[in-house]
Design an enzyme around this catalytic site. Sequence first.
Site, PDB file in Angstrom:
ATOM      1  CD  GLU A 221      -3.309  -1.073   2.057  1.00 22.80           C
ATOM      2  OE1 GLU A 221      -2.930  -0.028   2.707  1.00 22.80           O
ATOM      3  OE2 GLU A 221      -4.433  -1.341   2.122  1.00 22.80           O
ATOM      4  CG  ASP A 294      -8.069  -4.818   4.402  1.00 22.48           C
ATOM      5  OD1 ASP A 294      -7.691  -5.396   5.313  1.00 22.48           O
ATOM      6  OD2 ASP A 294      -7.827  -4.167   3.699  1.00 22.48           O
ATOM      7  CD  GLU A 322     -10.351  -1.065   7.979  1.00 27.89           C
ATOM      8  OE1 GLU A 322      -9.112  -1.642   8.586  1.00 27.89           O
ATOM      9  OE2 GLU A 322     -10.502  -0.916   6.899  1.00 27.89           O
TER      10      GLU A 322
HETATM   11  C1  BDP Z   1      -5.966  -1.624   5.919  1.00 25.10           C
HETATM   12  C2  BDP Z   1      -6.990  -0.620   6.569  1.00 25.10           C
HETATM   13  C3  BDP Z   1      -5.634   0.323   6.531  1.00 25.10           C
HETATM   14  C4  BDP Z   1      -3.964  -0.156   7.141  1.00 25.10           C
HETATM   15  C5  BDP Z   1      -4.007  -1.826   6.431  1.00 25.10           C
HETATM   16  C6  BDP Z   1      -3.374  -2.397   6.953  1.00 25.10           C
HETATM   17  O1  BDP Z   1      -7.748   0.243   6.000  1.00 25.10           O
HETATM   18  O2  BDP Z   1      -5.847   1.150   7.484  1.00 25.10           O
HETATM   19  O3  BDP Z   1      -3.129   0.249   7.119  1.00 25.10           O
HETATM   20  O4  BDP Z   1      -5.232  -2.558   6.590  1.00 25.10           O
HETATM   21  O5  BDP Z   1      -3.219  -3.161   7.321  1.00 25.10           O
HETATM   22  O6  BDP Z   1      -7.629  -2.543   6.123  1.00 25.10           O
HETATM   23  O7  BDP Z   1      -1.947  -2.139   6.459  1.00 25.10           O
END
Ligand code: BDP
Length: 648
Positions: A221, A294, A322
């Site tokens: 990411e 996720d 979340e």
């Molecule tokens: C996602 C979240 C994000 C996190 C990412 C992660 O939206 O805020 O940084 O995972 O786990 O679910 O690195």
Amino acid sequence: MLATAKQELQQSWQGSAGATVTLTLRKDKTIKHDGFRLSAQGVQAATERGILYGVFELLRRQQTGQSVTDGVSNPSYELRLLNHWDNPDGSVERGYAGKSIFWRKDSALVVTKRDKTLWQEYARANASVGINGSVLNNVNASPMILSAEYLGRVKAIANVLRPYGVKTYLSVKFSSPVLLGGLKTADPLDPAVVNWWRSKVKEIYQQVPDFGGFLVKASSEGQPGPQDYGRTHADGANMLADVLKPYGGLVMWRAFVYSPNDKDRAKQAYNEFVTLDGKFRDNVIIQVKNGPVDFQPREPFSPLFGALKKTAVMPEFQITQEYLGHAIDLAYLAPMWEECLQSDTYQAGPGSTVARCTNGSVYRQAHSAMAGVSNVGLDTNWTGHDFAQANWYAFGRLAWNSSAKSAQLAEEWLKLTFQNAASGPTQPATSAADWNTKFLTPITQLMLASREAIVDYSMPLGLHHIMSATHHHYGPGPWWAPPGMRADWTPPYYHQASANGVGFDRTKTGSDAVSQYHEPLATQFNNPATCPDEYLLWFHHLPWDFKMKSGRTLWDELALHYEHGVQQVRQFQRTWDQAQPYVDAERFGVVQNKLRTQSGNAVVWKDACLLYFQQFSRLPIPAAVEPPMHTLETLIANDTPPRPPRQP
Ligand code: BDP
């Protein structure tokens, strides 16, 4: 830690007068790691931590009215860790319980008495459920955390957590040598980079001699990582592992990686890491989210579990909600974690569950661990929603015993939290039997049904990632796809709704994600007739009139799931209202209000998804489903306008 154990006993043990509890620190072949033996005489353990956990078990049994039977209790996982997504400015990524308990914007580095008291209470709560480590900062790590100033605060925190057996870990940014150290590169094979990390690690251990190690989100990411230099995840993880090794430190390297170029996000972590199996040092653990995409309300288990056979793998669960209603919705998450842990991967024959593949039962691995993304913040009740405490509790208990049952953990937590909680002159006196039938049983049932209710009114039948992606991840957003947005951050990428049908085709003729699962799962998931309903639209794109196992059409079945979710929350409201005599007025009122909000939001989810999908299905909403209260236009208009997104 022994002193802590004694103090806890002195404070809370109500054994019969004159009775003594003996604490014996002695190794024994049957006691593993921080395990302990309980007997009528007291607690025996091989480590001081073990004594502390034994004492807490004794106190738990006392408080929940269970007898103290002789027996050994060993942890399933050696390391049971909370991951805090806390930033140095005090904000918490995906945190819904106020600001960070560790960091704050102003006078960040001054440690106050209040800080220490809070950290101590936090450590004590962790110890009481067997959690033995905390990663103090966000995986999207600021390089600042490794500066001398911040390490001073890390030391202060570690000093408070230590007596409770909670080790301190940090998330690190892979480019710290550049951002903090002023080097030109963070290439893991560059000797200057290695030296920088070596001296940084030395500095950390001078401050925190029992420092646990690093958690790393790299090449993920947009975070920097070894791939920026043409190196692999193994090159990056091993470099850090080598510098930590002399101190006994660990690297937890996250497998949460995906690029926008692949046709199926769900396949990528597996493809990336499976080829690296056996290439990691023995003090590296690959940290894998429970599902392949996720932390969705429901996903099948990540196919990496069991597939990495020569590498330690640890499950990562999300305790913070979340995608399950933040601190508004009542969601007891133990059933979701239990579902994942008990999933059979078949990777080493039947019975190779995710739990057994990661806790050392199936593969020989130097370390075993489980991580949970914490839901703790500065809120007085710690977790935003009173019932979200149950998730912190259950996470610790499941990491201790991966075969623990959600129902039992819910009951334990309810007893520990609400017994004797009735208050005020208007409350009738309640007998224990009354409490059990009128409070414990119905509220346990409510908790156990709560996660499935959310699945039903938000993403049933294997739908996923269709939340509003405007940063908050709370309400529905199946329509959300601003022009130019990365496709894999938009719901239509996942639901694929069209006049032809709905769902992501991951079959052999689709993205072929099914083939990442060991037989018989690959065949079972590949065929809509044998694929479990709860994963149907995860693996299949099916026509709206597809005949379900129930005999209904897919469209009708979908609509009934949404309806059922809404009805469930209304039932939770009624159940909670009945519980009023057994709960103090404050918590009763807060939970009642939250359920009211949740109930309204469930209707929003149902209306939004059904009206949106109906544009494609062109089928009527079945008569058994409450007609929509909103129009699609208003729901879309009320969805927060997209801000420039860093990520969905
Ligand atoms: C996602 C979240 C994000 C996190 C990412 C992660 O939206 O805020 O940084 O995972 O786990 O679910 O690195």
